[in-house]
Design a protein around this motif. Structure first.
Motif, PDB file in Angstrom:
ATOM      1  N   LEU A  72      12.352   6.133 -10.505  1.00  0.00           N
ATOM      2  CA  LEU A  72      12.084   4.782 -10.003  1.00  0.00           C
ATOM      3  C   LEU A  72      10.519   4.503  -9.642  1.00  0.00           C
ATOM      4  O   LEU A  72       9.803   5.682  -9.147  1.00  0.00           O
ATOM      5  N   ARG A  73       9.775   3.642  -9.919  1.00  0.00           N
ATOM      6  CA  ARG A  73       8.500   3.203  -9.535  1.00  0.00           C
ATOM      7  C   ARG A  73       8.356   2.415  -8.418  1.00  0.00           C
ATOM      8  O   ARG A  73       8.708   1.136  -8.638  1.00  0.00           O
ATOM      9  N   ILE A  74       7.805   2.698  -7.433  1.00  0.00           N
ATOM     10  CA  ILE A  74       7.772   1.861  -6.060  1.00  0.00           C
ATOM     11  C   ILE A  74       6.209   1.607  -5.983  1.00  0.00           C
ATOM     12  O   ILE A  74       5.517   2.657  -5.674  1.00  0.00           O
ATOM     13  N   ARG A  75       6.060   0.409  -5.777  1.00  0.00           N
ATOM     14  CA  ARG A  75       4.471  -0.071  -5.629  1.00  0.00           C
ATOM     15  C   ARG A  75       4.451  -1.005  -4.462  1.00  0.00           C
ATOM     16  O   ARG A  75       4.798  -2.063  -4.413  1.00  0.00           O
ATOM     17  N   PRO A  76       3.869  -0.303  -3.481  1.00  0.00           N
ATOM     18  CA  PRO A  76       3.729  -1.156  -1.929  1.00  0.00           C
ATOM     19  C   PRO A  76       2.657  -2.199  -2.383  1.00  0.00           C
ATOM     20  O   PRO A  76       1.718  -2.153  -3.057  1.00  0.00           O
ATOM     21  N   ASP A  77       3.208  -3.497  -1.547  1.00  0.00           N
ATOM     22  CA  ASP A  77       2.495  -4.606  -1.657  1.00  0.00           C
ATOM     23  C   ASP A  77       1.804  -4.970  -0.699  1.00  0.00           C
ATOM     24  O   ASP A  77       2.421  -5.298   0.316  1.00  0.00           O
ATOM     25  N   GLU A  78       0.518  -5.126  -0.643  1.00  0.00           N
ATOM     26  CA  GLU A  78      -0.224  -5.322   0.748  1.00  0.00           C
ATOM     27  C   GLU A  78      -0.082  -6.612   1.291  1.00  0.00           C
ATOM     28  O   GLU A  78      -0.025  -7.000   2.344  1.00  0.00           O
ATOM     29  N   THR A  79       0.117  -7.763   0.315  1.00  0.00           N
ATOM     30  CA  THR A  79       0.687  -9.142   0.818  1.00  0.00           C
ATOM     31  C   THR A  79       1.971  -9.052   1.644  1.00  0.00           C
ATOM     32  O   THR A  79       1.850  -9.616   2.557  1.00  0.00           O
ATOM     33  N   LYS A  80       2.867  -8.357   1.014  1.00  0.00           N
ATOM     34  CA  LYS A  80       4.160  -8.388   1.611  1.00  0.00           C
ATOM     35  C   LYS A  80       4.029  -7.364   2.898  1.00  0.00           C
ATOM     36  O   LYS A  80       4.516  -7.897   4.074  1.00  0.00           O
ATOM     37  N   ARG A  81       3.359  -6.421   2.914  1.00  0.00           N
ATOM     38  CA  ARG A  81       3.443  -5.665   4.362  1.00  0.00           C
ATOM     39  C   ARG A  81       2.669  -6.344   5.237  1.00  0.00           C
ATOM     40  O   ARG A  81       2.998  -5.935   6.394  1.00  0.00           O
ATOM     41  N   ALA A 107       5.382  11.618 -15.407  1.00  0.00           N
ATOM     42  CA  ALA A 107       3.811  11.546 -15.141  1.00  0.00           C
ATOM     43  C   ALA A 107       3.268  10.112 -15.614  1.00  0.00           C
ATOM     44  O   ALA A 107       2.451   9.509 -15.007  1.00  0.00           O
ATOM     45  N   GLU A 108       3.627   9.734 -16.857  1.00  0.00           N
ATOM     46  CA  GLU A 108       2.964   8.523 -17.265  1.00  0.00           C
ATOM     47  C   GLU A 108       3.636   7.320 -16.435  1.00  0.00           C
ATOM     48  O   GLU A 108       2.714   6.333 -16.326  1.00  0.00           O
ATOM     49  N   SER A 109       4.570   7.347 -15.799  1.00  0.00           N
ATOM     50  CA  SER A 109       5.084   6.184 -14.787  1.00  0.00           C
ATOM     51  C   SER A 109       4.163   5.983 -13.751  1.00  0.00           C
ATOM     52  O   SER A 109       4.047   5.164 -13.103  1.00  0.00           O
ATOM     53  N   ALA A 110       3.332   7.063 -13.423  1.00  0.00           N
ATOM     54  CA  ALA A 110       2.510   7.056 -12.244  1.00  0.00           C
ATOM     55  C   ALA A 110       1.100   6.420 -12.507  1.00  0.00           C
ATOM     56  O   ALA A 110       0.306   6.286 -11.615  1.00  0.00           O
ATOM     57  N   GLU A 111       1.045   5.937 -13.777  1.00  0.00           N
ATOM     58  CA  GLU A 111      -0.346   5.395 -14.204  1.00  0.00           C
ATOM     59  C   GLU A 111      -1.678   6.104 -13.751  1.00  0.00           C
ATOM     60  O   GLU A 111      -2.499   5.502 -12.924  1.00  0.00           O
ATOM     61  N   LEU A 112      -1.600   7.205 -13.999  1.00  0.00           N
ATOM     62  CA  LEU A 112      -2.621   8.374 -13.232  1.00  0.00           C
ATOM     63  C   LEU A 112      -4.142   8.150 -13.899  1.00  0.00           C
ATOM     64  O   LEU A 112      -4.151   7.827 -15.132  1.00  0.00           O
ATOM     65  N   GLY A 113      -4.971   8.400 -13.069  1.00  0.00           N
ATOM     66  CA  GLY A 113      -6.357   8.291 -13.375  1.00  0.00           C
ATOM     67  C   GLY A 113      -7.377   9.085 -12.658  1.00  0.00           C
ATOM     68  O   GLY A 113      -6.861   9.856 -11.763  1.00  0.00           O
ATOM     69  N   PRO A 114      -8.460   9.486 -13.104  1.00  0.00           N
ATOM     70  CA  PRO A 114      -9.340  10.515 -12.369  1.00  0.00           C
ATOM     71  C   PRO A 114      -9.699  10.148 -11.210  1.00  0.00           C
ATOM     72  O   PRO A 114     -10.201  11.109 -10.253  1.00  0.00           O
ATOM     73  N   GLN A 115      -9.360   8.992 -10.455  1.00  0.00           N
ATOM     74  CA  GLN A 115      -9.606   8.727  -8.957  1.00  0.00           C
ATOM     75  C   GLN A 115      -8.298   9.001  -8.287  1.00  0.00           C
ATOM     76  O   GLN A 115      -8.486   8.819  -6.881  1.00  0.00           O
ATOM     77  N   ASP A 116      -7.355   9.598  -8.789  1.00  0.00           N
ATOM     78  CA  ASP A 116      -6.143   9.670  -7.902  1.00  0.00           C
ATOM     79  C   ASP A 116      -5.856  11.024  -7.291  1.00  0.00           C
ATOM     80  O   ASP A 116      -6.139  12.347  -7.894  1.00  0.00           O
ATOM     81  N   VAL A 117      -5.464  11.073  -6.094  1.00  0.00           N
ATOM     82  CA  VAL A 117      -5.215  11.999  -5.461  1.00  0.00           C
ATOM     83  C   VAL A 117      -3.614  12.006  -5.202  1.00  0.00           C
ATOM     84  O   VAL A 117      -2.893  10.902  -4.896  1.00  0.00           O
ATOM     85  N   VAL A 118      -2.922  13.019  -5.800  1.00  0.00           N
ATOM     86  CA  VAL A 118      -1.376  13.021  -5.946  1.00  0.00           C
ATOM     87  C   VAL A 118      -0.559  13.956  -5.032  1.00  0.00           C
ATOM     88  O   VAL A 118      -1.255  15.214  -4.929  1.00  0.00           O
ATOM     89  N   LEU A 119       0.238  13.438  -4.389  1.00  0.00           N
ATOM     90  CA  LEU A 119       1.160  14.229  -3.700  1.00  0.00           C
ATOM     91  C   LEU A 119       2.466  14.352  -4.551  1.00  0.00           C
ATOM     92  O   LEU A 119       2.980  13.501  -4.960  1.00  0.00           O
ATOM     93  N   GLU A 120       2.653  15.602  -4.672  1.00  0.00           N
ATOM     94  CA  GLU A 120       4.167  16.120  -5.239  1.00  0.00           C
ATOM     95  C   GLU A 120       5.003  17.104  -4.163  1.00  0.00           C
ATOM     96  O   GLU A 120       4.469  17.857  -3.531  1.00  0.00           O
TER      97      GLU A 120
END
Length: 306
Positions: free
Chosen positions: A216-225, A43-56
């Motif tokens: 694993l924490r995977i963070r899509p990068d818009e510059t790369k994409r 849960a902590e690895s997801a860096e969650l905040g009140p604006q997040d919609v989470v898929l589990e």
């Protein structure tokens, strides 16, 4: 110990499953994380905040679901197993920001469940600052197609914090010219920053699997994409090029574009990158593979150039 944490201890799980008459379905890859510190770490690895919609994906008993719900705007949690869906419902029904779906996250291997995506989109549209994330202890057999298909979306999750097999984590993070390096490594690394958060031994799960796992924490990068003009073509290209990974690159490429390009065009595409064709696909880093895919695409699809 909070109520959500009690739902993930070994003694509680054994007792609750026995009371409910639930037999674990090995076909669905059901292994429950019983180290509460590691549940919290996901849960902590997801860096969650009140604006997040989470898929589990993989509700299980709802322990991680409840932890995430404390930090996020909405949790859309998907469980394919009817018994577990019922069991988790008893625990989560009182949480107003949890939406439970009794469904398969995949419509088929190459397609995400449209109902699931529609539910995510509904909650994202309720506020302009909302963003979505994947937070899950993923069933082993769904991890690869789920992550791959999410990255094929025009708007993937901004972050994925997942528990997967260590073997799969090794494939995702692998470097060129190693045994684990392949199509999945390239597909993820050309689009994302990837971080191995924690390796977990089998004994922190019940039933105990035969292999280690990893967060694993995977963070899509818009510059790369943005550097991938045709994501669908590239995805298929890298899968085709690793069909027979020990073949030389020219031979592999000829098979991948059979009926679309002739030998002269294949050699021209290789020469454009300074390649002889005697290399193997596993020797090319993700950037080189993307360049090769584009050299091929320009010759196959001259009318669709971006």
């Amino acid at each position: 110990m909070s109520g959500s944490e009690r739902h993930q201890t070994l003694s509680f799980l054994r007792q609750r499953f026995a009371e409910a008459g639930i037999d674990l379905n090995k076909k669905l890859g059901q292994n429950f994380l019983i180290d509460l510190n590691l549940v919290r770490l996901i849960a902590e690895s997801a860096e969650l905040g009140p604006q997040d919609v989470v898929l589990e994906v993989g509700t299980g008993t709802g322990s991680l679901t409840a932890m995430v719900a404390e930090r996020a705007a909405v949790v859309v949690t998907v469980e394919i197993d009817e018994d577990l869906y019922r069991l988790a419902s008893e625990h989560l029904y009182q949480l107003p920001n949890v939406v439970m779906l009794h469904a398969d996250a995949l419509a088929r291997k190459s397609q995400l469940n449209p109902q699931m995506l529609a539910e995510i989109e509904k909650h994202l549209s309720q506020a302009p600052e909302r963003r979505w994330k994947l937070v899950a202890n993923l069933p082993y057999q769904i991890a690869t197609p789920l992550i791959s298909n999410l990255l094929a979306l025009e708007q993937p999750p901004v972050l994925m914090a997942v528990t997967i097999q260590k073997e799969l984590a090794d494939r995702i993070t692998a470097k060129p010219s190693t045994k684990d390096y392949g199509a999945l490594s390239i597909w993820v690394q050309t689009q994302c920053e990837v971080e191995l958060v924690r390796v977990m031994p089998p004994e922190v799960f019940w039933p105990r699997p035969k292999v280690s796992s990893a967060i694993l924490r995977i963070r899509p990068d818009e510059t790369k994409r943005s550097q991938i003009p045709d994501r669908e073509f590239f995805h298929q290209f890298v899968r085709d090029i690793f069909q027979h990974r020990r073949k030389f690159l020219r031979s592999e490429l000829m098979g991948a574009v059979k009926g679309k390009l002739d030998k002269t065009q294949v050699d021209a595409a290789l020469a454009e990158l300074g390649l002889t064709g005697q290399e193997r696909a596993e020797a090319l880093d993700p950037s080189q593979m993307l360049q090769l895919a584009e050299a091929v695409r320009r010759r196959i699809q001259p009318s669709k150039l971006s």
